[in-house]
Enzyme design. Structure first.
Site, short mmCIF file in Angstrom:
data_model
loop_
_atom_site.label_atom_id
_atom_site.label_comp_id
_atom_site.label_asym_id
_atom_site.label_seq_id
_atom_site.Cartn_x
_atom_site.Cartn_y
_atom_site.Cartn_z
N GLU A 117 11.99 -13.25 -8.27
CA GLU A 117 11.19 -14.31 -8.88
C GLU A 117 12.01 -15.59 -9.03
O GLU A 117 11.47 -16.69 -8.93
CB GLU A 117 10.63 -13.88 -10.23
CG GLU A 117 9.54 -14.85 -10.67
CD GLU A 117 9.00 -14.57 -12.04
OE1 GLU A 117 9.70 -13.96 -12.86
OE2 GLU A 117 7.86 -14.98 -12.30
N TYR A 169 12.11 -22.17 -15.82
CA TYR A 169 13.14 -21.22 -15.39
C TYR A 169 14.53 -21.61 -15.92
O TYR A 169 15.41 -20.77 -15.98
CB TYR A 169 13.17 -21.13 -13.85
CG TYR A 169 12.06 -20.30 -13.27
CD1 TYR A 169 10.88 -20.06 -13.98
CD2 TYR A 169 12.18 -19.74 -12.00
CE1 TYR A 169 9.86 -19.30 -13.42
CE2 TYR A 169 11.15 -18.98 -11.45
CZ TYR A 169 10.00 -18.77 -12.17
OH TYR A 169 8.99 -18.02 -11.61
N CYS A 186 4.33 -18.27 -20.30
CA CYS A 186 4.66 -19.65 -19.93
C CYS A 186 3.73 -20.24 -18.88
O CYS A 186 3.50 -21.45 -18.87
CB CYS A 186 6.08 -19.73 -19.38
SG CYS A 186 7.21 -18.56 -20.13
N CYS A 208 13.92 -19.43 -19.44
CA CYS A 208 13.75 -17.96 -19.46
C CYS A 208 14.85 -17.23 -18.71
O CYS A 208 15.40 -16.25 -19.21
CB CYS A 208 12.37 -17.58 -18.93
SG CYS A 208 12.19 -17.59 -17.14
N HIS A 266 6.87 -25.49 -14.30
CA HIS A 266 7.35 -24.10 -14.18
C HIS A 266 8.79 -24.05 -13.68
O HIS A 266 9.52 -23.11 -13.98
CB HIS A 266 6.40 -23.27 -13.32
CG HIS A 266 6.37 -21.83 -13.76
ND1 HIS A 266 6.06 -21.46 -15.04
CD2 HIS A 266 6.64 -20.68 -13.10
CE1 HIS A 266 6.15 -20.13 -15.15
NE2 HIS A 266 6.50 -19.64 -13.98
FE1 SF4 Z 1 7.88 -17.41 -18.34
FE2 SF4 Z 1 10.04 -17.08 -16.90
FE3 SF4 Z 1 8.13 -15.23 -16.83
FE4 SF4 Z 1 7.73 -17.61 -15.65
S1 SF4 Z 1 9.28 -16.06 -15.11
S2 SF4 Z 1 6.32 -16.54 -17.05
S3 SF4 Z 1 8.87 -18.97 -17.03
S4 SF4 Z 1 9.38 -15.78 -18.58
FE FE Z 2 7.22 -17.21 -12.84
#
Ligand code: SF4
Ligand code: FE
Length: 482
Positions: A446, A295, A103, A298, A291
């Site tokens: 995260e 979230y 992403c 994901c 981003h």
């Molecule tokens: Fe993708 Fe979520 Fe990983 Fe960021 S934390 S790269 S939005 S899966």
């Molecule tokens: Fe991330």
């Protein structure tokens, strides 16, 4: 053309990257037991795109190439595209219970696309065309691209140019007719070693003295001078023990690396910003906005798996009929769907930029991420509550397989009689993995700091919240005339 999952793995194997872990150079990252699960997660973005039932979600027609591309390389053309992005991320989270890493590149694509357009208009630069060429190349070859934003930042009270060590923010150290040479480091690089290319962006808005730091570009991962130092994850070396049960999620994971740019050369046609300091802030704001929207997809997908795991644990414990357990599962669902609401809402309220691609509603995207800094923690707390203490005290698989100890463990750690002890231990290990094992990196910390720490969202919320308008509303209702 779209790659299959297998073609993707082999394409990464061909790139000679410089990677270090536990004080050693990693010669074969693709087959390393600690790193492979993260590659499998990215692979899922390719495998799902091959399945007819997911084609609408996982792919789109690129207006720039006229061809079908993976949505992770797509430039959003509508609010429907923005919503499909979030739904796709939820699906990928459900299928991996991990960070699938692709992403960041998609979010960088969309932020760089619109920012280069506006920068060119203001300065007569050629960045948008440079980016279009790079983007088309990535779409045509179905590449995975990392987006590298976070500098190591040193003393937080000082601007980039004022740091004791000038390299604490990545910057241009040499200007040549054919390009620039850069030096610095990007921290927490999610999935970079599973990527073909990396887009580098500045980390914050910048003043006129930070010219050398206002730099954005893309380079392939085997570029000379670029190397990665893998970040440790809680319980990472369990993956080396060869126990499938003890790791909780043996197939999928995420990975982060401290990435060093030691005098890396960037050719002119790969540069997307170079000294136009006033556009650094726009690029950061847009990337972070996308981003923060991400979230709401994901983390929700991973949350679905965790809620499911807690419900299975309740079944196996014989606690599924207890009203407080049912209520906790409702609360977890409520919190998880609230995050999804935010992801969908900031997408539905999106608007076109001057370049034509769609940007999410920034206020709602920041509210989305602010909730993400809290709700997964509460969901984890409730999952631990339902699971019981055995999720952190159960013996290892080696003991479970032992001829003497195995039958004893099997006898005493059984829950309801109809379920095997092995299955009970498996679901508890998955909860452990997500709550405090390797996957907690993606699901917990995260959620706190990824896409910007909580205070970064509060600054954006205060900027976008339009308090003046709210005051006017109140005065009108109260018949206040000033
Ligand atoms: Fe993708 Fe979520 Fe990983 Fe960021 S934390 S790269 S939005 S899966
Ligand atoms: Fe991330």
């Amino acid at each position: 053309a779209l790659m299959t999952g297998e073609q993707y793995i082999e394409s990464i194997r061909k790139i000679k990257m410089e990677i270090y872990m536990f004080g050693k150079k990693v010669e074969n990252p693709v087959d390393d037991p600690i790193l492979r699960p993260s590659l499998n997660s990215v692979r899922m973005t390719y495998d799902l795109a091959q399945m007819p039932e997911y084609q609408d979600l996982m792919t789109a027609i690129s207006p720039y190439t006229g061809k079908r591309v993976n949505r992770f390389t797509h430039i959003h053309q509508s609010t429907e595209d923005l919503m499909n992005k979030v739904k796709m991320q939820r699906l990928c989270g459900q299928k991996t219970a991990a960070c699938f890493q692709r992403c960041v590149g998609m979010d960088a694509f969309n932020a760089v696309f619109s920012t280069t357009y506006e920068c060119d208009k203001a300065h007569g630069t050629n960045y948008h065309e440079n980016f279009r060429k790079f983007m088309t190349y990535c779409q045509d070859n179905d590449l995975t691209v990392d987006g590298a934003m976070t500098d190591t930042k040193g003393d937080r009270s000082l601007a980039p140019h004022a740091q004791a060590d000038p390299d604490l923010f990545l910057h241009v150290v040499e200007r040549r007719p054919d390009g620039v040479v850069v030096r610095g480091a990007k921290a927490h690089q999610t999935g970079i070693l599973n990527s073909h290319e990396v887009i580098v962006m500045p980390t914050q808005s910048m003043g006129p003295d930070d010219k050398d730091y206002a730099i954005s570009f893309a380079v392939p991962l085997d570029t000379k001078g670029l190397y990665m130092i893998i970040g440790r994850q809680s319980c990472d070396t369990r993956k080396r023990e060869g126990s499938e049960m003890d790791v909780g999620n043996s197939e999928f994971g995420g990975v982060e690396a401290l990435t060093i740019f030691d005098n890396v050369f960037v050719p002119n046609d790969r540069i997307f910003l170079n000294g136009e300091t006033e556009f650094a802030g726009m690029l950061v704001e847009r990337f972070a906005g996308y981003h923060r929207q991400s979230y709401g997809g994901c983390k929700v997908g991973v949350g679905d798996v965790l809620i499911g795991a807690a419900a299975v644990a309740a079944d196996y414990n014989g606690a599924n009929k207890a009203s407080h357990v049912k209520d906790k599962l409702i609360e977890m669902t409520h919190l998880n769907e609230t995050l999804f609401c935010c992801g969908i809402a900031c997408s539905a309220m999106g608007q076109p930029t001057e370049s034509g691609n769609y940007l999410i509603d920034l206020l709602l995207a920041n509210v989305c991420k602010q909730n993400v800094t809290r709700f997964p923690y509460e969901i984890v707390r409730l999952a631990e509550d339902i699971a019981g203490g055995l999720m952190v005290t159960a013996p290892s698989e080696a003991d479970f397989r032992d001829p003497k100890l195995g039958p004893v463990i099997d006898k005493y750690l059984r829950g309801v009689a109809s379920v095997t002890t092995e299955n009970r231990l498996r679901i508890l290990r998955l909860i452990e993995n997500l709550s405090l094992g390797t996957a907690a990196v993606g699901y917990r910390t995260e959620s706190m700091h990824g896409a910007g720490s909580p205070q970064a969202q509060r600054i954006m919320i205060s900027r976008q919240g339009n308090l003046a308008h709210k005051k006017e509303l109140a005065k009108a209702i109260a018949h206040i005339k000033e």
